[in-house]
Design a protein around this motif. Structure first.
Motif, PDB file in Angstrom:
ATOM      1  N   PRO A  49      26.683   8.928 -20.737  1.00  0.00           N
ATOM      2  CA  PRO A  49      25.645   8.426 -19.827  1.00  0.00           C
ATOM      3  C   PRO A  49      24.358   8.046 -20.551  1.00  0.00           C
ATOM      4  CG  PRO A  49      25.777  10.802 -19.690  1.00  0.00           C
ATOM      5  CD  PRO A  49      26.834  10.383 -20.659  1.00  0.00           C
ATOM      6  N   PHE A  50      24.301   8.349 -21.840  1.00  0.00           N
ATOM      7  CA  PHE A  50      23.039   8.087 -22.543  1.00  0.00           C
ATOM      8  C   PHE A  50      23.018   6.755 -23.268  1.00  0.00           C
ATOM      9  CE2 PHE A  50      23.726  12.715 -22.412  1.00  0.00           C
ATOM     10  CZ  PHE A  50      22.730  13.019 -21.501  1.00  0.00           C
ATOM     11  N   LEU A  58      31.861  10.825 -23.826  1.00  0.00           N
ATOM     12  CA  LEU A  58      31.273  12.130 -24.099  1.00  0.00           C
ATOM     13  C   LEU A  58      32.287  13.188 -23.680  1.00  0.00           C
ATOM     14  CD1 LEU A  58      29.023  14.130 -24.725  1.00  0.00           C
ATOM     15  CD2 LEU A  58      28.048  13.641 -22.516  1.00  0.00           C
TER      16      LEU A  58
ATOM     17  N   LEU B 141      30.616  11.326 -35.866  1.00  0.00           N
ATOM     18  CA  LEU B 141      31.008  11.242 -34.461  1.00  0.00           C
ATOM     19  C   LEU B 141      30.872  12.607 -33.792  1.00  0.00           C
ATOM     20  CD1 LEU B 141      34.131   8.911 -34.575  1.00  0.00           C
ATOM     21  CD2 LEU B 141      31.777   8.344 -34.011  1.00  0.00           C
ATOM     22  N   PHE B 143      28.885  14.967 -34.664  1.00  0.00           N
ATOM     23  CA  PHE B 143      27.453  15.209 -34.521  1.00  0.00           C
ATOM     24  C   PHE B 143      26.915  14.505 -33.274  1.00  0.00           C
ATOM     25  CE2 PHE B 143      23.144  13.606 -35.590  1.00  0.00           C
ATOM     26  CZ  PHE B 143      22.487  14.823 -35.593  1.00  0.00           C
ATOM     27  N   GLN B 145      28.587  13.660 -30.632  1.00  0.00           N
ATOM     28  CA  GLN B 145      29.086  14.344 -29.445  1.00  0.00           C
ATOM     29  C   GLN B 145      28.235  15.576 -29.142  1.00  0.00           C
ATOM     30  OE1 GLN B 145      31.590  13.826 -27.230  1.00  0.00           O
ATOM     31  NE2 GLN B 145      31.889  11.795 -28.081  1.00  0.00           N
ATOM     32  N   ALA B 148      24.851  14.518 -27.761  1.00  0.00           N
ATOM     33  CA  ALA B 148      24.903  14.014 -26.395  1.00  0.00           C
ATOM     34  C   ALA B 148      25.176  15.152 -25.424  1.00  0.00           C
ATOM     35  CB  ALA B 148      25.966  12.931 -26.275  1.00  0.00           C
ATOM     36  N   PHE B 149      26.093  16.048 -25.822  1.00  0.00           N
ATOM     37  CA  PHE B 149      26.369  17.153 -24.915  1.00  0.00           C
ATOM     38  C   PHE B 149      25.148  18.056 -24.776  1.00  0.00           C
ATOM     39  CE2 PHE B 149      27.819  21.262 -23.529  1.00  0.00           C
ATOM     40  CZ  PHE B 149      28.622  20.927 -22.459  1.00  0.00           C
ATOM     41  N   ARG B 151      22.121  17.126 -24.854  1.00  0.00           N
ATOM     42  CA  ARG B 151      21.201  16.488 -23.918  1.00  0.00           C
ATOM     43  C   ARG B 151      21.632  16.729 -22.486  1.00  0.00           C
ATOM     44  NH1 ARG B 151      19.993  10.362 -25.328  1.00  0.00           N
ATOM     45  NH2 ARG B 151      18.328  10.655 -23.821  1.00  0.00           N
ATOM     46  N   LEU B 152      22.933  16.586 -22.272  1.00  0.00           N
ATOM     47  CA  LEU B 152      23.454  16.766 -20.924  1.00  0.00           C
ATOM     48  C   LEU B 152      23.185  18.187 -20.447  1.00  0.00           C
ATOM     49  CD1 LEU B 152      26.647  15.292 -19.581  1.00  0.00           C
ATOM     50  CD2 LEU B 152      26.405  17.734 -19.348  1.00  0.00           C
ATOM     51  N   ALA B 153      23.455  19.139 -21.336  1.00  0.00           N
ATOM     52  CA  ALA B 153      23.269  20.528 -20.951  1.00  0.00           C
ATOM     53  C   ALA B 153      21.796  20.826 -20.682  1.00  0.00           C
ATOM     54  CB  ALA B 153      23.809  21.437 -22.045  1.00  0.00           C
ATOM     55  N   LEU B 155      19.553  18.708 -19.714  1.00  0.00           N
ATOM     56  CA  LEU B 155      19.209  18.061 -18.454  1.00  0.00           C
ATOM     57  C   LEU B 155      19.548  18.979 -17.284  1.00  0.00           C
ATOM     58  CD1 LEU B 155      18.225  15.163 -18.091  1.00  0.00           C
ATOM     59  CD2 LEU B 155      20.538  14.528 -17.471  1.00  0.00           C
ATOM     60  N   GLN B 156      20.734  19.582 -17.372  1.00  0.00           N
ATOM     61  CA  GLN B 156      21.151  20.455 -16.278  1.00  0.00           C
ATOM     62  C   GLN B 156      20.310  21.720 -16.231  1.00  0.00           C
ATOM     63  OE1 GLN B 156      25.212  20.999 -15.501  1.00  0.00           O
ATOM     64  NE2 GLN B 156      25.119  18.919 -14.723  1.00  0.00           N
ATOM     65  N   PHE B 226      19.862   8.495 -14.151  1.00  0.00           N
ATOM     66  CA  PHE B 226      20.055   9.173 -15.425  1.00  0.00           C
ATOM     67  C   PHE B 226      20.516  10.609 -15.200  1.00  0.00           C
ATOM     68  CE2 PHE B 226      17.989  11.629 -18.904  1.00  0.00           C
ATOM     69  CZ  PHE B 226      18.707  11.093 -19.964  1.00  0.00           C
ATOM     70  N   LEU B 229      23.928  11.150 -13.991  1.00  0.00           N
ATOM     71  CA  LEU B 229      24.883  10.708 -15.001  1.00  0.00           C
ATOM     72  C   LEU B 229      25.695   9.502 -14.569  1.00  0.00           C
ATOM     73  CD1 LEU B 229      26.224  14.191 -16.123  1.00  0.00           C
ATOM     74  CD2 LEU B 229      24.353  12.894 -17.097  1.00  0.00           C
ATOM     75  N   ARG B 710      17.475   2.721 -24.578  1.00  0.00           N
ATOM     76  CA  ARG B 710      17.101   4.050 -24.137  1.00  0.00           C
ATOM     77  C   ARG B 710      15.848   4.311 -24.944  1.00  0.00           C
ATOM     78  NH1 ARG B 710      18.558   5.127 -19.336  1.00  0.00           N
ATOM     79  NH2 ARG B 710      20.758   4.786 -18.986  1.00  0.00           N
TER      80      ARG B 710
END
Lengths: 123, 1118
Positions: A49-50, A58, B141, B143, B145, B148-149, B151-153, B155-156, B226, B229, B710
């Motif tokens: 999503p980024f 992801l 790759l 790294f 991942q 990005a994960f 960031r997702l975490a 965010l939550q 954003f 997601l 972004r």
């Protein structure tokens, strides 16, 4: 049309340990929209999503190969060492893992206690 | 496809053939050729990373770091060998690799280039290098991942940590049980971003969330898209006046209150929504309050509609009780630990420049932060300043400091900045460097900037700075830099004035009755409603009984500024739509002139040929047209063309977009014959066109995938350049995508360049008459925003020219104004050569060259500036446009709108002109009314084409008469009345007065006395003989002998009686209207705009047919 539906969420992934959740769009070893990368485990995948690039994915998580729990790839929940293991299982079977992994798990435990530690941000 | 080659992927021994013996020690990873070789093999178009992309550069940077890291590690690593082999009972653990290798920790594998597929490559790439590269790529790759994960975490975690998160269930439960819920929470509790997501996640779709400001719609849609997601633009969208990202997939849309009201106007039951979230209800302005009133009425009729009112924690009971005691969920706000540091300013000896802000204290803040906080501790600085001038003063100094220390990136933020530059505040600074954002603080828009840790607020305090380190992100107010938002700013921030001003009109058009008695949640201050109503009356949208005029009812439907709307409507009447569209668009965006270009003489010189001495709108018109020409001839050069002239190209793109939207609006409202069917052209041409389009789409897609915007990492160096010349920075950012000007690509995709070019070309061919009409259209559209030059301007320096409006004295021209550099065109008297016809009797300023300025906006900064001016001849314009005209007995003295006095030397020509003006106005009004009535009728009945009720002939006649009216050169004086004179302007009601019987001068109606001014009401704008006069009390009864040139009548008559006789004289030739009709230049066959030449292949004949006629004709042959 096909690529349209590929991006649509199939369901919601939720980590059974930390409860992090996100909609996933694919489960498997071959992420959609890219031919050059394959995964070594069955993963729950979300289109990254980024970025706007459609080919980016992801990995959210997968099942622990010992207990079968669905866990996220976050460092506090699981690790990958040729297979996915959730941290509780790793701790239970610590001696099955090489020293590097053991050290790493110890380190994580320490880090988890200090707030705002973001492992892996420095190289 | 074979199963994933995991084993080989990890082994060192793939690619058995390695004929490349060229000494491995010569292998140089840093050599561009080496890199290209690898890129050719691994970063092909179908691969995860593409050659030449930003990602590719990032990879090589990663690669270098990895190499350094590994060279350190290998030294230590050697001796550590196998741990004890231990057979495990759990199968999953049994076959773990014996020897640890970091690669086993990566759950990805790369399908490399097929070694058999490209023998050539295999030969040139040594296998050990390939696997080295492959390993690095894997780590890279992995790294990515992890990042990005992470960031997702994060965010939550942040979402869960918001105060409102704990109230999610309660809000949803309450919403299920009640129709209306009030969610009250202070800033920072997360209601605006979270509640819409909760509602969506709970299974509602068709959600609308209103915001008071447009920019909030955009930023919230981005943020919510954003956070949820989903790719922004699919499920989460926004819709503002001229822009929409709404699609079929959209489940939630953020929109402005005004826009929602318009949707209600069209479909009163609002069938398209299931849930309505009204955010910031506590911001009490007319629109929100009106919406609440409308909703209160609507809810009983739509029991399935859910409404969430979100408010700050004030006045909660008011909202709750307005909706019959709706339940309230109250959420505590978030409290950040805030440390406040006061830094008193040293009383430095005031230097000679008291006006300029001293940047020293701000530099001291930067220094203090540098000293106190180590660079690894991130956190940016936000400085509030009071205006653009202050920003540039601090910017300059701070940049010098930044280039010296290399620890800061300094960014300005204000509304006149190019969009690309504004966006930079969202980018991140490189490690060890902080952002310093210099922003205006007058609130029009709110944006949220992450990572701000320090805030300096200097604006409210003159003698000390307030510094408070803060955590987390929070709202920053940015936007208009002056108290009164300029209407020309209206596409970036809704000018609240005009939006509110239109409300009574909107209410009228929605049939909710008198705005004054509408059941508002709290009656709005009577003054603000009255002002709004008065404004609409001034603008001619409401008549004296406060009902909507035809033009007003159309304006209520057009979501544009009143002034712009009037221009568009008037332009369409005179068939000047194309030029008016361009001008209206140009006046609705920010000025395209860059700041730096103002001082650059080269830019000014390059721009000069485009300047029009008629006024700024015409200059903008020329610029846009020339730009379109440049684009269609050699589009790649348009950016350079703009830069050379000191023009911000982005604004021209905005004009093009807006122009198109205006055009659509006019078509929607029947003011413009439907889109002309594009010329079919030959199949060759169409094919080529399609190919071009596809190529453009391809480019656009590539750009979007590659350079997805972004957050970027800011570059230290770039910023230092960016501050001094903003146009370079703006275009530099855009050029990123492989030298493709993506703006140009988008422009070509969105617009039919040929059509635009045709419009631009026809603009060059505008006749002098058409230009004069265009001026009239602008004049009437902009009226009553007018200013009169000060009588002593001709003796003043160019820069000291002053102008007076009815309410504001001593305004000046904006420096970009064309008249600022050539004010002499506004002077009533040419310096030496005496004015031609007027020289006879000019004892005091009798001139026929008086002019007024109509302007688009009055910008009040350090001085009141007139922005976007057009000059118009004073006498004729006032006669045509004034809402109130008062005359003396012989009509030689006229007062327009109660503040401008016109004194004509010759009473006879005064009467003549006045009579002509009356006739013209009546005629113009009737044409306009019929045209507008036709539009609304057409819309209601969905009637296609046919019978314009206003014939081309009539319009042509009116045009001709108007132009003729402008011609006469009559000497007169023009003067602004003093306050005292205004007070004693009218004779007042008279007890005994003989009704003048002057048939013919003012039409045939009998005159009634004016109740307050005295004199007689001739029309709703003209009052005859109501002015007090100290000079000639008897002028209206002074008669001189006169002989009628037509019938030979010889009598003593007043000038007025003379005209009256002439107008009714049986022998006089009727020239004005009758003559016009004969001379109508419009060719006959153009009776219907839809007619086209048509050749029937069956009967081999040529016709001129409308599409329906074509069908009818074809039927005959069947």
């Amino acid at each position: 049309m096909a690529s349209e539906t590929e991006g649509m969420p199939q369901g919601v992934f939720q980590c059974q340990l930390c409860a992090v959740s996100a909609p996933y769009s694919y489960v498997g070893q071959k992420p959609p929209n890219t031919r050059s990368v394959v995964l070594l485990e069955e993963c729950y995948i979300l289109k990254d999503p980024f970025t706007a690039d459609r080919g980016r994915f992801l990995v959210l998580g997968s099942r622990c190969s010992i207990c079968g729990r669905l866990v996220c790839v976050g460092p506090d929940c699981s690790l990958f060492y040729s297979k996915r293991f959730c941290l509780p299982c790793v701790r239970e079977n610590m001696n099955a893992f090489p020293q590097e992994i053991r050290q790493d798990v110890e380190k994580r435990k320490a880090l988890a206690k200090t707030p705002c530690g973001e492992p892996g941000s420095r190289t | 496809m074979p199963p994933p080659r995991t084993r080989e992927g990890r082994g060192h021994r793939e690619h058995p053939r390695a004929p490349c013996e060229e000494a491995p020690e010569r292998w140089d990873w840093n050599h561009p050729d080496t890199r290209r070789l690898m890129e050719d093999a691994f970063f092909r178009d179908e691969d995860y990373i593409r050659q030449g992309s930003e990602e590719c550069q990032k990879f090589w940077a990663f690669f270098e770091r990895l190499q350094r890291f590994q060279s350190l590690k290998t030294a230590r690593k050697e001796e550590e060998k196998d741990p004890e082999p231990c057979k495990h009972s759990i199968p999953a653990l049994a076959d773990l690799p014996r020897t640890y290798d970091p690669r086993y920790r990566i759950n990805l594998s790369i399908l490399g280039p097929d070694p058999w597929g490209s023998r050539e490559l295999g030969r040139r790439l040594p296998p050990e290098r390939v696997s080295e590269f492959r390993r690095a790529l894997l780590h890279y790759l992995d790294f990515g991942q992890k990042q990005a994960f992470g960031r997702l975490a994060k965010l939550q975690r942040e979402r869960v940590a918001l105060p409102i998160a704990q109230y999610r269930k309660r809000i949803l439960r309450t919403l299920r049980e009640h129709q209306v819920v009030v969610v009250a929470g202070d800033t920072g509790c997360g209601k605006s971003t979270q509640v819409p997501q909760y509602v969506l996640a709970a299974g509602f779709s068709h959600v609308a969330c209103t915001q008071p400001r447009r920019i909030a719609c955009i930023s919230l849609a981005k943020r919510v898209g954003f956070e949820s997601l989903s790719q922004y633009g699919s499920q989460v969208g926004y819709q503002i006046r001229f822009e929409s990202t709404r699609s079929a997939a959209t489940k939630i849309v953020f929109l402005t209150v005004g826009l929602l009201l318009r949707q209600i106007q069209r479909e009163p039951s609002l069938p398209q929504y299931q849930v309505l979230i009204v955010d910031e209800v506590h911001e009490r302005h007319l629109h929100n309050d009106f919406l609440l009133g409308v909703l209160q009425r609507l809810l009983p009729r739509r029991p399935d509609l859910k409404v969430i009112l979100m408010s700050a924690t004030i006045n909660i009971t008011l909202f709750s009780s307005y909706f019959g005691g709706a339940p309230v969920v109250q959420v505590p706000g978030r409290l950040f630990p805030i440390t406040v540091v006061y830094q008193p300013l040293e009383a430095e000896p005031t230097t000679a420049r008291p006006e300029k802000l001293d940047p020293q204290p701000f530099l001291r803040v930067l220094e203090a932060i540098d000293k106190k906080y180590p660079p690894e501790e991130r956190g940016d600085l936000l400085v509030f300043l009071s205006g653009v001038a202050e920003i540039s003063a601090v910017l300059e100094a701070a940049q010098t400091y930044a280039s010296h220390t290399q620890r800061w990136v300094v960014l300005p933020l204000h509304s006149t900045l190019a969009v690309a530059d504004q966006d930079k505040v969202f980018d991140v600074a490189p490690p060890g460097v902080r952002k310093c954002i210099l922003s205006t603080n007058i609130a029009e828009t709110s944006v949220t900037i992450d990572g701000i840790r320090f805030v300096v607020d200097s604006a409210s305090l003159s003698d000390s700075l307030l510094i408070f380190p803060r955590h987390q992100s929070f709202s920053v107010w940015a936007g208009c830099t002056c108290g009164q938002p300029a209407p020309s700013d209206s596409n970036t921030c809704e000018s609240r004035n005009s939006a509110e001003a239109l409300l009574p009109g909107l209410m009228k058009s929605m049939d909710v009755g008198d705005p004054r008695t509408f059941p508002f949640i709290e009656p709005p201050p009577a003054a603000s409603l009255e002002t709004a109503i008065l404004y609409l009356r001034d603008q001619g949208a409401l008549d004296s009984t406060e009902s909507l005029t035809p033009i007003g009812s159309l304006l209520a439907q057009l979501p544009v500024d009143v002034v712009i709307g009037k221009m568009l409507i008037l332009g369409s009447v005179f068939h000047l739509t194309e030029p008016v569209l361009t001008i209206a668009a140009a006046l609705s965006v920010q000025s395209p002139f860059t700041r730096s270009a103002q001082s650059n003489p080269e830019c000014a010189a390059a721009r000069r040929p485009l300047e029009s001495d008629q006024g700024d709108p015409f200059t903008l018109f020329n610029i846009f047209n020339s730009w379109v020409q440049v684009k269609s001839e050699r589009s790649s050069d348009s950016r350079k063309w703009c830069r050379r002239r000191g023009i911000e190209e982005q604004r021209l793109y905005e004009m093009a977009n807006l122009r198109r939207q205006f055009k659509d609006l006019l078509e929607d409202h029947g003011l413009l014959a439907g889109a002309q069917a594009p010329r079919p052209g030959d199949s060759h041409g169409r094919l080529r066109e399609r190919r071009e389009r596809q190529a453009l789409l391809q480019l656009k897609r590539q750009h979007e995938e590659g350079g997805a915007r972004r957050r970027k990492v800011l570059r230290l160096r770039e910023e230092q350049e960016g501050g001094s010349s903003d146009e370079d920075a703006a275009s530099g950012g855009r050029a990123a995508g492989h030298g493709v000007d993506i703006q140009d690509v988008k422009f070509k995709l969105r617009h039919n360049l040929e059509q635009l070019q045709a419009a631009a070309t026809s603009a060059q061919d505008l006749t002098r008459d058409q230009m004069a009409l265009l001026e009239l259209v602008l004049g009437r559209g902009l009226y009553p925003q007018l200013a009169v030059p000060d009588p002593f301007n001709s003796g003043r320096k160019d820069s000291d020219q002053i102008f007076h409006t009815q309410t504001k004295q001593g305004t000046v021209l904006h420096p970009t104004c064309v008249f600022a550099s050539s004010p002499e065109v506004l002077h009533a008297q040419k310096p030496e050569n005496g004015p031609g016809p007027g020289s006879r009797g000019d004892k005091d300023k009798g001139s026929s060259r008086h002019q007024l300025l109509v302007f688009v906006s009055l910008l009040e900064t350090n001085k009141p500036y007139l922005v976007n001016c057009v000059r118009i001849p004073a006498l004729q314009s006032l006669l045509l446009f004034s809402r109130s005209l008062d005359t003396s007995g012989d009509c030689s003295r006229l007062v327009a709108d109660g503040w401008l006095e016109l004194q004509l030397a010759d009473a006879e020509s005064a009467v003549r002109l006045l009579a002509a003006a009356l006739q013209l106005r009546a005629h113009w009004e009737s044409i306009l009314d019929r045209q507008l009535a036709h539009c609304t009728k057409r819309r209601l009945e969905e009637e296609e084409e046919e019978a314009l009720t206003v014939s081309h002939k009539e319009v042509a006649a009116l045009s001709r008469d108007l132009l003729q009216f402008m011609v006469p050169k009559i000497p007169y004086s023009l003067r602004r009345l003093t306050g005292l004179e205004v007070q004693n302007l009218y004779v007042g009601p008279q007890t005994i007065m003989a009704t003048p019987s002057l048939p013919g001068v003012f039409g045939s109606s009998t005159l009634s006395p004016h109740p307050t001014k005295g004199g007689f009401i001739v029309t709703d704008f003209l009052t005859y003989n109501c002015l007090t006069s100290d000079t000639d009390l008897y002028s209206d009864c002074l008669r001189t002998f006169w002989t009628c040139p037509h019938c030979g009548l010889h009598m003593p008559l007043t000038p007025l009686e003379r005209i009256a006789h002439e107008n009714t004289c049986p022998d006089a030739p009727r020239d004005s209207l009758a003559g016009a009709e004969e001379a109508a230049p419009e060719p006959v066959q153009k009776a219907s705009a839809l007619q086209r030449p048509y050749r029937c292949e069956t009967c081999q004949k040529d016709f001129v047919f409308t599409p329906t006629e074509v069908l009818r004709h074809r039927k005959q042959h069947v």
